[in-house]
Design a protein around this motif. Structure first.
Motif, PDB file in Angstrom:
ATOM      1  N   VAL A 176      -7.149   0.824   2.855  1.00 50.49           N
ATOM      2  CA  VAL A 176      -6.508   1.853   2.045  1.00 50.49           C
ATOM      3  C   VAL A 176      -7.580   2.830   1.569  1.00 50.49           C
ATOM      4  CG1 VAL A 176      -5.147   2.305  -0.025  1.00 50.49           C
ATOM      5  CG2 VAL A 176      -4.764   0.210   1.291  1.00 50.49           C
ATOM      6  N   VAL A 230      -2.454   4.327   3.151  1.00 46.29           N
ATOM      7  CA  VAL A 230      -2.822   3.302   4.127  1.00 46.29           C
ATOM      8  C   VAL A 230      -3.444   3.953   5.362  1.00 46.29           C
ATOM      9  CG1 VAL A 230      -1.931   1.532   5.675  1.00 46.29           C
ATOM     10  CG2 VAL A 230      -1.084   1.667   3.331  1.00 46.29           C
ATOM     11  N   GLY A 274       0.828  -1.197   0.000  1.00 51.92           N
ATOM     12  CA  GLY A 274       0.000   0.000   0.000  1.00 51.92           C
ATOM     13  C   GLY A 274       0.857   1.239   0.000  1.00 51.92           C
TER      14      GLY A 274
END
Length: 230
Positions: free
Chosen positions: A216, A173, A168
């Motif tokens: 995310v 994130v 990510g």
């Protein structure tokens, strides 16, 4: 007066935390317990409510030092009394999570409100102070109670399975299962990669392994509140 605007009336219900709409949280207080909310998040309230600064409970010297350090990561206020308070942060999308002895790591910038029954402590990420979306410390929440997160847009939840990696962008994130192994790594060999904004590189990313999930948001920017200047 007639207008579709007038249809957006306050909701009803007895749940402590409920979404009035995707970007507005409704918190019902019964006079017997309190909730903690990000300072400045109140947009309206009804009833006899009080909003005061929050400080961690007292304890031994070491416990007090840890609590003061961990409390500094979140600028919180105490909401108490009898009535309803509405919380929001610049129209970000809100998500109510009910923890039942689970553990979750969350980037501190994305916490809007929580039950006082939850515990948390800081989790350091090596070199995280250079990453806008992660910061030098994140928070691991545990115990039983509700935690309200905010994201810029509707988030994506990615499962993580043993033997595979999930990556990510460090600026996107929001949080992850606390049992996951996390590694911070550069997405580019460019020595200025950490200054991703203004360059053509992707900067830094987090690599996750183990079993759990990663949350995310569809944005590679900090939440709009208190964006640091560099």
């Amino acid at each position: 007066m007639q207008s579709p605007l007038l249809s957006h009336t306050a909701g009803t219900g007895t749940d402590r935390f409920a979404l009035q709409n995707p970007q507005l949280l409704r918190v019902t207080l019964d006079g017997r317990s309190e909730v903690l909310a990000r300072s400045g998040a109140m947009v309206a309230h009804v009833g006899r409510l009080d909003f005061t600064g929050w400080t961690p409970p007292s304890g031994g010297r070491r416990a007090n030092n840890n609590r003061r350090r961990d409390a500094g990561v979140l600028d919180l206020m105490r909401c108490s009394g009898t009535g309803t308070v509405y919380l929001a942060n610049l129209a970000q999308h809100l998500h109510v999570l009910k923890l039942d002895q689970e553990r979750l790591v969350v980037t501190n910038s994305y916490v809007l409100a929580l039950d006082t029954t939850l515990d948390w402590h800081t989790v350091a990420i090596e070199n995280g102070d250079r990453i806008a979306g992660v910061g030098s410390r994140c928070l691991e929440f545990s115990g039983s109670g509700s935690l309200v997160l905010m994201t810029s847009g509707r988030p994506l939840v990615l499962p993580v399975e043993p033997g595979s990696y999930v990556y990510g962008d460090a600026d996107a994130v929001v949080g992850w299962s606390s049992g996951l192994d996390v590694q911070l790594q550069a997405q580019s060999s460019n020595t200025e990669a950490w200054r991703r904004r203004g360059t053509a590189t992707e900067g830094w990313e987090l690599a996750f392994t183990g079993r759990g999930y990663v949350v995310v948001q569809p944005s590679e920017l900090l939440p709009p509140q208190r964006v640091p200047r560099g």
